[in-house]
Structure formats: C-alpha cells, structure tokens
Write a protein that holds these residues in place. Structure first.
Motif, PDB file in Angstrom:
ATOM      1  N   ILE A 138       0.837  -1.206   0.000  1.00 32.67           N
ATOM      2  CA  ILE A 138       0.000   0.000   0.000  1.00 32.67           C
ATOM      3  C   ILE A 138       0.866   1.249   0.000  1.00 32.67           C
ATOM      4  N   LEU A 139       1.894   1.271   0.852  1.00 33.82           N
ATOM      5  CA  LEU A 139       2.757   2.447   0.930  1.00 33.82           C
ATOM      6  C   LEU A 139       3.563   2.629  -0.354  1.00 33.82           C
ATOM      7  N   GLN A 140       3.985   1.533  -0.972  1.00 28.47           N
ATOM      8  CA  GLN A 140       4.752   1.632  -2.219  1.00 28.47           C
ATOM      9  C   GLN A 140       3.901   2.215  -3.339  1.00 28.47           C
ATOM     10  N   CYS A 141       2.682   1.735  -3.473  1.00 35.63           N
ATOM     11  CA  CYS A 141       1.785   2.277  -4.498  1.00 35.63           C
ATOM     12  C   CYS A 141       1.476   3.745  -4.244  1.00 35.63           C
ATOM     13  N   THR A 142       1.257   4.081  -2.971  1.00 34.65           N
ATOM     14  CA  THR A 142       0.989   5.476  -2.634  1.00 34.65           C
ATOM     15  C   THR A 142       2.187   6.357  -2.960  1.00 34.65           C
ATOM     16  N   ALA A 143       3.387   5.869  -2.660  1.00 36.79           N
ATOM     17  CA  ALA A 143       4.595   6.637  -2.973  1.00 36.79           C
ATOM     18  C   ALA A 143       4.744   6.828  -4.479  1.00 36.79           C
ATOM     19  N   ASN A 144       4.409   5.802  -5.265  1.00 33.61           N
ATOM     20  CA  ASN A 144       4.491   5.936  -6.718  1.00 33.61           C
ATOM     21  C   ASN A 144       3.523   6.983  -7.239  1.00 33.61           C
ATOM     22  N   VAL A 145       2.322   7.012  -6.700  1.00 32.63           N
ATOM     23  CA  VAL A 145       1.320   7.973  -7.151  1.00 32.63           C
ATOM     24  C   VAL A 145       1.719   9.391  -6.776  1.00 32.63           C
ATOM     25  N   LEU A 146       2.235   9.568  -5.559  1.00 37.72           N
ATOM     26  CA  LEU A 146       2.577  10.902  -5.079  1.00 37.72           C
ATOM     27  C   LEU A 146       3.957  11.351  -5.526  1.00 37.72           C
ATOM     28  N   GLY A 147       4.745  10.459  -6.073  1.00 42.83           N
ATOM     29  CA  GLY A 147       6.089  10.818  -6.477  1.00 42.83           C
ATOM     30  C   GLY A 147       7.023  10.990  -5.293  1.00 42.83           C
ATOM     31  N   LYS A 149       9.492   9.207  -2.064  1.00 45.09           N
ATOM     32  CA  LYS A 149      10.338   8.053  -1.800  1.00 45.09           C
ATOM     33  C   LYS A 149       9.616   7.094  -0.865  1.00 45.09           C
ATOM     34  N   PHE A 150       9.810   5.828  -1.122  1.00 46.12           N
ATOM     35  CA  PHE A 150       9.179   4.819  -0.267  1.00 46.12           C
ATOM     36  C   PHE A 150       9.683   4.921   1.173  1.00 46.12           C
ATOM     37  N   GLU A 151      10.956   5.280   1.353  1.00 43.70           N
ATOM     38  CA  GLU A 151      11.516   5.395   2.707  1.00 43.70           C
ATOM     39  C   GLU A 151      10.818   6.481   3.515  1.00 43.70           C
ATOM     40  N   GLU A 152      10.373   7.540   2.815  1.00 42.09           N
ATOM     41  CA  GLU A 152       9.655   8.606   3.512  1.00 42.09           C
ATOM     42  C   GLU A 152       8.306   8.109   4.014  1.00 42.09           C
ATOM     43  N   MET A 153       7.605   7.329   3.182  1.00 44.75           N
ATOM     44  CA  MET A 153       6.332   6.743   3.614  1.00 44.75           C
ATOM     45  C   MET A 153       6.555   5.758   4.759  1.00 44.75           C
ATOM     46  N   GLN A 154       7.608   4.983   4.670  1.00 45.06           N
ATOM     47  CA  GLN A 154       7.919   4.009   5.723  1.00 45.06           C
ATOM     48  C   GLN A 154       8.216   4.706   7.044  1.00 45.06           C
ATOM     49  N   LEU A 248      14.466  15.460  21.252  1.00 39.81           N
ATOM     50  CA  LEU A 248      15.702  15.347  20.488  1.00 39.81           C
ATOM     51  C   LEU A 248      15.374  15.176  19.016  1.00 39.81           C
ATOM     52  N   GLU A 249      16.171  15.820  18.168  1.00 40.58           N
ATOM     53  CA  GLU A 249      16.097  15.608  16.735  1.00 40.58           C
ATOM     54  C   GLU A 249      17.259  14.700  16.354  1.00 40.58           C
ATOM     55  N   VAL A 250      16.939  13.508  15.860  1.00 43.23           N
ATOM     56  CA  VAL A 250      17.966  12.520  15.559  1.00 43.23           C
ATOM     57  C   VAL A 250      17.846  12.069  14.116  1.00 43.23           C
ATOM     58  N   GLU A 251      18.942  11.569  13.602  1.00 43.82           N
ATOM     59  CA  GLU A 251      18.979  10.901  12.305  1.00 43.82           C
ATOM     60  C   GLU A 251      19.181   9.409  12.545  1.00 43.82           C
ATOM     61  N   VAL A 252      18.427   8.598  11.827  1.00 45.90           N
ATOM     62  CA  VAL A 252      18.468   7.156  12.009  1.00 45.90           C
ATOM     63  C   VAL A 252      18.856   6.510  10.692  1.00 45.90           C
ATOM     64  N   GLU A 253      19.846   5.669  10.758  1.00 44.38           N
ATOM     65  CA  GLU A 253      20.314   4.945   9.583  1.00 44.38           C
ATOM     66  C   GLU A 253      20.340   3.452   9.902  1.00 44.38           C
ATOM     67  N   GLN A 254      19.689   2.675   9.068  1.00 42.21           N
ATOM     68  CA  GLN A 254      19.707   1.234   9.264  1.00 42.21           C
ATOM     69  C   GLN A 254      20.987   0.654   8.687  1.00 42.21           C
ATOM     70  N   VAL A 255      21.708  -0.115   9.528  1.00 43.19           N
ATOM     71  CA  VAL A 255      22.977  -0.711   9.153  1.00 43.19           C
ATOM     72  C   VAL A 255      22.718  -2.123   8.665  1.00 43.19           C
ATOM     73  N   THR A 256      23.311  -2.460   7.506  1.00 41.54           N
ATOM     74  CA  THR A 256      23.112  -3.803   6.954  1.00 41.54           C
ATOM     75  C   THR A 256      23.850  -4.839   7.784  1.00 41.54           C
ATOM     76  N   ASN A 257      23.399  -6.079   7.694  1.00 40.52           N
ATOM     77  CA  ASN A 257      24.006  -7.155   8.474  1.00 40.52           C
ATOM     78  C   ASN A 257      25.448  -7.415   8.073  1.00 40.52           C
ATOM     79  N   ASP A 258      25.770  -7.226   6.774  1.00 36.14           N
ATOM     80  CA  ASP A 258      27.147  -7.466   6.341  1.00 36.14           C
ATOM     81  C   ASP A 258      28.109  -6.528   7.049  1.00 36.14           C
ATOM     82  N   LYS A 259      27.728  -5.264   7.133  1.00 40.13           N
ATOM     83  CA  LYS A 259      28.590  -4.302   7.814  1.00 40.13           C
ATOM     84  C   LYS A 259      28.702  -4.613   9.293  1.00 40.13           C
TER      85      LYS A 259
END
Length: 668
Positions: A138-147, A149-154, A248-259
């Motif tokens: 649902i979020l992916q389709c909505t992101a496509n319609v609105l133009g 990024k999927f990460e923003e919807m997530q 607090l205003e924070v930035e969050v980055e998901q780290v991959t398992n390989d790293k």
C-alpha cells in the motif's frame, strides 16, 4: 525533499499495473475507502478535508489517558510497542494515508489511480511476512502515485505507529528511561516481567533490544528477532520516541548485516536489525567526564578484597570465559580455592536467557536480566540440593574488555539459604534479598499461626457440634416428659402459663398384684421384671399407640400446667383426671376399661371390639348427665396393628407421656 506538483501525467507510469476503474466508481475517492473502511457510502472528494480537519480537531481535544505507573502497566505498554495488534496496524496505516491525502484533492485522474491502488492493496488481517507485504504494498503504491520516496512513507508509518501507542500510554512510557539509550535498554526487563507473569520463559526467538553508546557519542541499537511490522516501522519509531519523550532531533540509519558482521558484534546467524542513531547537535562530540574522574583502573579507590566483600555475589570473566574475580558468597558456595583458575562453563550454567555461554552472546544481551546456576563438583544427591540460582545484570567493562555480573541469590527462605552453606550475614545490607528472606520468614510464621488457628477453629467446631448434639438430647428428654411447646419454654427459661384443654383422653395403668409380687421377689428381680415389662410396653407403643395393661381410659376436659421451678412437673387437674383413675381401678386384669366418652371417639374403628358393661360399673362420681355405659376394649384376632382410617384421620392427636400416665389430646 521537495514534492512536485501532481498532474494527470504523473500516473502514466502505473500503466497496466493498476486495473481499470468502473464507470460507477468514478468520482469516488479511493483513499477514503482505506480510511473509512466498511462504510457503505464513503464521503466525496469535497468532504475529505472537512472530515480530516474534524478528526484532527477531535484528536487535539482528546486528553491523554492517565494510567497508573506500575510494573504491569509498563510491561503492557512495551508489549503493545513490540507486538502490535492488527487493529493498531490498520489504524496506523489509515493515519499515514490521511497525512498525504490533501495532495490528491482536486485531481480526478489521481483519485482514479488511488482507487485502483486501494483495490489492489486492500489491507486484510494477516500475520508475519504477509502482513508486512500488505502494508509495504500500500505504501509503495501510494509513494508511486505521489512521487515520493518509499523510505519517507515508511518513516511516516513508524512515527504514526509510535504516536498511537504514545497517546494511549504517555505517562507510562515516559517512566521507562531517563535517556533514549535507557528507554530501549529497559524493554528487555519489562518484557521479561510480562513473560514471568504468564509463566513463560524467554526463548531463542524472544525479541530483545540492546542500545550501546559508541565512542563518538552516537547510539547503536540492535533489535534481535524483530516483529515484522515493528522492524518495518523502527526508523520512524526511533525518531518519534526521541522527539516526543526527550525533545531530540535525531537521524536514524539502518545498518546492513554485512557491515555489522564485519565489525564482529553480530556472530552467528542471529536475526537482527541494527540502527545507527545520531543527534543533530552532538553528532561529533563526546560526553565530558566529571572533574577529577580518572579512566585508569589503577586509580580505583577500592581493593579487590573489599569489592568482593561488598558484592559477595558478583563475578568477572574475560573474552575467553575465564573467571577473573569472584565474590565471597559465590566462592563460599562453590567451595573453591582462592588462587584456583576457574572457567565460567565449569562453574555456572546460564538459565535465562536461553543463550550459549560465550562472551559474544552475553554482549548482545546486556540489557536482559540474567539468571545463572552454580555447578558443584560432587554429584551426590545431597550436593544437588545445594545448587543455587543467582539473578542479576551483565555489565560490560571496556577498560579491561571483560564482563561484570552483579546479582543476588534467588532464595526467599532462611532454610534454603542455610542449606546452601550461607548465612544471613553473607547477604549485604543494601541487597533487597535480605528483606525478602525476612519477609518470607515472617510470612512463614504467619502461615504457622494461621494453621494453628485453623486447627483450633476445627476443634471448636467439633466441640460446638458435640454441644449441639448434647443439647438436642436434653431437649428430646424434656419433650419426652413435657409437651414440646412447654419443653421449649422451659429450655428458654420462660414462665409456662396454665392452660385448659377441652378434649383430652387420659390413661391410667396398674400392674395387678404388684405388692404381692414384691413381697416374694428380691429387689434385683423386681427391677429386672419392671425393666423387661416396660421395654415391651415401649415397643408395643410404637405399633399400637397404647401404653400399659390393667388400663382405664377416659376422655374429657382438664387443666394442665407446670408446678415447681427446681424440679418442674407437668400436672393435670380436674374431675376427669380422677375419673380416669377410677376407670383404671374398675378394670380387670389384662383388660382395658373404656369410658362412655372415649367409646364415642373410637366406636367407628373397624379393628376394635367393644364388650359392653352395665351402667352400675361406672365410677360413683361419674356425671349422670353423660349417657352411656363403659366397655372393655379388645382387638379382633388375627388383625394387624390398626391403620389410620378416615375417621381417625379427622381426629387431631397430641400424645405426652407423663410419669405412668399417658395423655392424648383429641379433638373432633
């Protein structure tokens, strides 16, 4: 990120991925089908802004719920965050789509394509990967319609999910931790409390959180065995928690398992999500230590021996799981030499959580309460009873790259403590286990007192029952001597008033030749004869409702009352009492003499035979106005004891034994 203006050309990229819209569905906002699920007539495009504004206004007016903060409410709030219900997920998805709905108002082609999206990606109650795929689709389709990024919807989905949980449990969630790191590290202990309350233990698949501070001041959050939806929304949840609770205003980055695996902090095939959290203002700064604080272990102002006495149930081990330090209580329990080199696996088992006893595995569960069990060298049954469990916390010591375990023995009785070779003095005063043991001993004493009170209560109940039985015997004895109503009044200490009875049948009996019999027999023979005679009489009374042989019976009115206080007697007064005695005197041996008045009461009984006598055989003082003669009463030969007939059923009979006289009150 800037959003571009939406036109009908913006949706050309969807192509055949979205089904055609039926004519009857044109003009209907498909987004409203998601937000107003189950509505038969969803609102039109012009109604949506008003509905959204009304919903936002009602949400703003709604006061947050004030729940009492305790272990149960804390655990329940964390459980909702880590294992959301399907209803919460649907509500989160609806709020996320409502946030972006204003961008499609007024664009008819956009509304059509949103309707196609809703038909394609309608959300249903699923679980696991299917549930995540529905939300993601649902979020992916909505992101496509609105133009967008999927990460923003997530990320927006995660923020809305946390906001929903926060609005319901704001006061409770604020009490979890003082910092963002403590907030996530407190999850494991509360989830463990929930599992313990329901009698469950943590397994290898139980979710777990570990938030560590990196040298540069950032945070590294590990989420083990994540819930599918929670893991999907974790980025937005972290930002919302930092903003809502800690400003607090924070930035969050998901780290991959390989790293992560390359850094050596996630060994094995453990399912884990890792997030790097950076504060905007303090991204490249480290926390300054208080003035006068040293980072050198040699500057520690406490000796090892003092530390081992202050914390008797602690231990330290290095990456090779070699025990570096052992508290006095554990050393006394293990009975090991001071200078002996010990290995963790040889001395202890990890009971909870269910992980292998390796340094890396313990590092990944630092925020989880640990329960370890001691091992003894002897294998006999006596030694097995002395095995002890210790519950506590694992703490990483970066100065020596070792782990410190601080714990307390899991005992609540003094006998259990002494059975393991320990004493109450071995538990430090600051340890709450001492209070637990003392409270347990107090509860044990109270339990013993309760048992004694229950035993005393049972004894009193038995005594009361025996007293009631004796009371019943006394009452039955009084009833056999007095009328029941009179007996009750005497038992209660009340005064008995004299009473007149209009229709009473009186019986007098006598043993013929009793004086001559007594002159020829010994006293014991007389007593034996009377006992046997009265026993037979009492037996016959149950069948024939009679009393004695040479017998005289008369019916008439009498006056009855109790005479005396210390030894009360129930006496009858009147001329009819004398007449009844005269009828007994005028009877013959082994015969029953019946007066005219009694004959009138019994003459219709078929089983009785009346042998008439003359008028002259009546007593001298018998009233002349009463007609009739006296009779001898006999029973027909071969007849069974008389049964109540219709005539006798009309007669109310109340019988009393008064000494050697049998009294029957009769009334037609």
């Amino acid at each position: 990120m800037s959003r571009r203006k939406i036109s009908s050309e913006s949706f050309s990229s969807l192509g055949s991925d979205c089904p055609e819209t039926s004519p009857e569905e044109e003009g209907e906002c498909p987004l409203s089908r998601l937000c107003w699920n189950g509505s038969r007539s969803p609102p039109g495009p012009t109604d949506i802004p008003f509905a959204a504004a009304a919903a936002a206004s009602s949400g703003a007016r709604r006061a947050p719920r004030r729940r009492r903060v305790n272990l149960d409410s804390l655990g329940e709030s964390i459980r909702r965050l880590t294992a959301p219900a399907p209803q919460t997920i649907r509500q989160t998805l609806q709020k996320t789509l409502q946030h972006f709905e204003h961008q499609v108002i007024g664009y008819r082609d956009a509304e059509k394509n949103f309707h196609n999206i809703s038909n394609r990606c309608s959300y249903t109650d699923c679980s696991g990967n299917e549930e995540t795929e529905d939300v993601s689709g649902i979020l992916q389709c909505t992101a496509n319609v609105l133009g967008l990024k999927f990460e923003e919807m997530q990320e927006k989905f995660g923020e809305e999910f946390f906001n929903i949980c926060f609005d319901e449990n704001e006061r409770v969630l604020r009490a979890v931790g003082g910092t963002l790191q403590d907030f996530f590290n407190g999850f494991d202990a509360l989830l463990e409390h929930i599992r313990t309350s329901f009698g469950r233990q943590a397994t290898l698949e139980s979710p777990s959180f570990l938030c560590k501070e990196l040298p540069e001041g950032n945070l590294m959050l590990h989420y083990f065995h994540p819930h599918q939806i929670v893991g999907f929304a974790m980025t937005g949840m972290i930002k919302a928690a930092a903003k809502k609770i800690y400003r607090l205003e924070v930035e969050v980055e998901q780290v991959t398992n390989d790293k992560l695996c390359s850094e050596g902090t996630n060994p094995g095939n453990c399912s884990c999500l890792t997030f790097l959290i950076k504060e905007h203002e303090n991204a490249n700064t480290t926390k300054a230590l208080p003035a006068g604080t040293s980072q050198s272990p040699l500057d520690l102002r406490i000796s090892i021996s003092t530390f081992c006495r202050a914390f008797p149930f602690h231990l330290m081990f290095d990456p090779n799981m070699l025990v570096l330090q052992l508290g006095e209580g554990l050393r006394k329990q293990l009975r090991c030499d001071t200078h002996k080199t010990l290995k963790f696996q040889d001395c202890f088992d990890i009971v909870s959580p269910k992980i292998s006893a390796t340094f890396e595995r313990v590092l990944l569960r630092l925020s989880t309460p640990f329960v370890i069990r001691t091992k003894l060298e002897d294998s006999d049954s006596e030694s097995k009873d002395k095995v002890m469990e210790i519950k506590g916390q694992m703490i990483h010591v970066p100065e020596s790259n070792s782990i410190l375990f601080l714990g307390s023995p899991c005992v609540d009785k003094l006998d259990e403590l002494m059975g393991r070779g320990l004493h109450l003095s071995d538990i430090p005063i600051h340890d709450a286990t001492r209070d637990v043991i003392l409270v347990g001993e107090q509860a044990k004493a109270q339990d013993g007192l309760k048992k004694r009170m229950d035993k005393l209560k049972a004894t009193l109940e038995c005594t009361h029952q025996a007293l009631e039985e004796e009371k019943k015997k006394t009452v039955d004895l009084l009833i056999s001597i007095f009328p029941e109503e009179v007996a009750q009044q005497l038992w209660q200490g009340q005064q008995v008033q004299a009473r007149k009875f209009d229709d009473v049948t009186m019986l007098f009996s006598d043993i013929v030749g009793f004086t001559a019999i007594c002159a020829q027999c010994t006293p014991m023979q007389v007593i034996s004869m009377l006992n046997e005679l009265y026993t037979r009489f009492d037996h016959q009374c149950g069948f024939l409702d009679i009393y004695k042989m040479r017998i005289g019976i008369h019916s008439g009115s009498v006056l009855a009352g109790v005479v005396g206080v210390r030894m009360p007697r129930y006496c009858l007064f009147g001329n009819n009492v004398t007449l009844a005695s005269k009828f007994e005197s005028g009877s013959h041996p082994r015969r029953i003499n019946v007066s005219p008045t009694t004959y009138q009461l019994l003459k219709k009984e078929e089983n009785f035979i009346f042998i008439p006598r003359s008028r002259e055989e009546l007593p001298e003082n018998f009233p002349k106005e009463i007609p009739g003669i006296c009779y001898f009463l006999e029973v027909r030969s071969g007849q069974k004891p008389p049964k109540p007939s219709i005539t006798s059923a009309r007669v109310r009979k109340v019988s009393y034994n008064i000494g050697t006289m049998f009294l029957r009150e009769t009334s037609l």
